[in-house]
Design a protein around this motif. Structure first.
Motif, PDB file in Angstrom:
ATOM      1  N   GLY A  48      -5.152   5.682  -7.725  1.00  0.00           N
ATOM      2  CA  GLY A  48      -4.129   6.430  -6.995  1.00  0.00           C
ATOM      3  C   GLY A  48      -3.870   7.790  -7.610  1.00  0.00           C
ATOM      4  N   LEU A  78       0.828  -1.200   0.000  1.00  0.00           N
ATOM      5  CA  LEU A  78       0.000   0.000   0.000  1.00  0.00           C
ATOM      6  C   LEU A  78       0.867   1.257   0.000  1.00  0.00           C
ATOM      7  N   SER A  79       1.955   1.204   0.781  1.00  0.00           N
ATOM      8  CA  SER A  79       2.883   2.339   0.820  1.00  0.00           C
ATOM      9  C   SER A  79       3.546   2.557  -0.531  1.00  0.00           C
ATOM     10  N   CYS A 123       0.955   4.084  -2.897  1.00  0.00           N
ATOM     11  CA  CYS A 123       0.718   5.485  -2.575  1.00  0.00           C
ATOM     12  C   CYS A 123       1.898   6.343  -3.042  1.00  0.00           C
ATOM     13  N   SER A 145       2.077   6.564  -6.864  1.00  0.00           N
ATOM     14  CA  SER A 145       1.007   7.414  -7.393  1.00  0.00           C
ATOM     15  C   SER A 145       1.354   8.886  -7.231  1.00  0.00           C
ATOM     16  N   VAL A 146       1.923   9.230  -6.065  1.00  0.00           N
ATOM     17  CA  VAL A 146       2.341  10.617  -5.832  1.00  0.00           C
ATOM     18  C   VAL A 146       3.443  10.991  -6.822  1.00  0.00           C
ATOM     19  N   TRP A 163      -4.534  11.770  -6.049  1.00  0.00           N
ATOM     20  CA  TRP A 163      -3.537  12.826  -5.872  1.00  0.00           C
ATOM     21  C   TRP A 163      -3.659  13.980  -6.861  1.00  0.00           C
TER      22      TRP A 163
END
Length: 211
Positions: free
Chosen positions: A196, A8-9, A12, A15-16, A200
């Motif tokens: 994701g 998950l990290s 995330c 995606s950022v 963002w």
């Protein structure tokens, strides 16, 4: 549980990173030298947009009885990537304004919002054509992001533009991202990546994704 948290990290973080990378400037400003087109005179131009950006552009003066073409390009490109189209139009006698959109090439800007702010770039090019070639019909020849910028500008331009030739415009940014991810990622991962990036997008885009 640890593996799930780790994945998950990673999702995330990627995606950022991807959202930031795709909406930021690709490379520092760099000079775009005049092209060598046999028998065609090309002038260097600087256009100023209504929101304060300075755009690099080329100007070719064609025949008085031919229209003026505004040539735009796709994301990640510059006016040099449209040199074939520029030369073709010039050899038909068309006056031509070829611009490099903001946040690319020798133009200023740091945010690339895939054509939304680029509408100001198109309007600046049309204003230039009106000054340089008063009374001549103006046609916009747009590609991908540049085509989208022309569509976004159309409402404000109204009948100042007499025609559009738009290559590969996207229906909306959300579907464009979805289709691109589907082409590059396995089934399932494309949907996760899309979710994701949508999460963002508000942090990097100046307007809502739906606009």
């Amino acid at each position: 549980l640890s593996l799930a948290i780790f994945l998950l990290s990673c999702l995330c973080g990627s995606s950022v990173l991807l959202s930031w990378r795709l909406t930021g400037r690709d490379s520092p400003q760099s000079v775009e030298p005049l092209p060598d087109l046999d028998g065609i005179d090309v002038e260097d131009l600087k256009l100023t947009t209504s929101d304060g950006e300075t755009l690099g552009a080329w100007l070719i003066r064609g025949k008085p009885d031919r229209p003026c073409a505004i040539v735009t390009h796709g994301r990640g490109g510059t006016r040099r990537h449209r040199l074939r189209e520029v030369e073709f139009l010039a050899r038909q006698g068309c006056s031509t304004v070829a611009l490099t959109h903001r946040a690319l090439g020798d133009s200023t800007g740091t945010i690339n919002d895939v054509g939304w702010s680029g509408r100001h770039d198109v309007i600046a090019a049309v204003s230039c054509a009106e000054r340089e070639f008063p009374g001549r019909p103006i046609v916009i020849v747009g590609q991908s992001m540049g085509a989208a910028a022309a569509i976004f500008a159309a409402g404000e331009l109204g009948d100042r533009v007499h025609g559009y030739f738009l290559e590969q415009p996207y229906r909306d940014l959300d579907s464009a991202v979805r289709h691109r991810l589907r082409a590059y990622l396995p089934l399932g991962l494309d949907r996760v990546a899309h979710a994701g990036m949508c999460l963002w997008a508000p942090a990097f885009l100046p307007v809502k994704l739906s606009e």
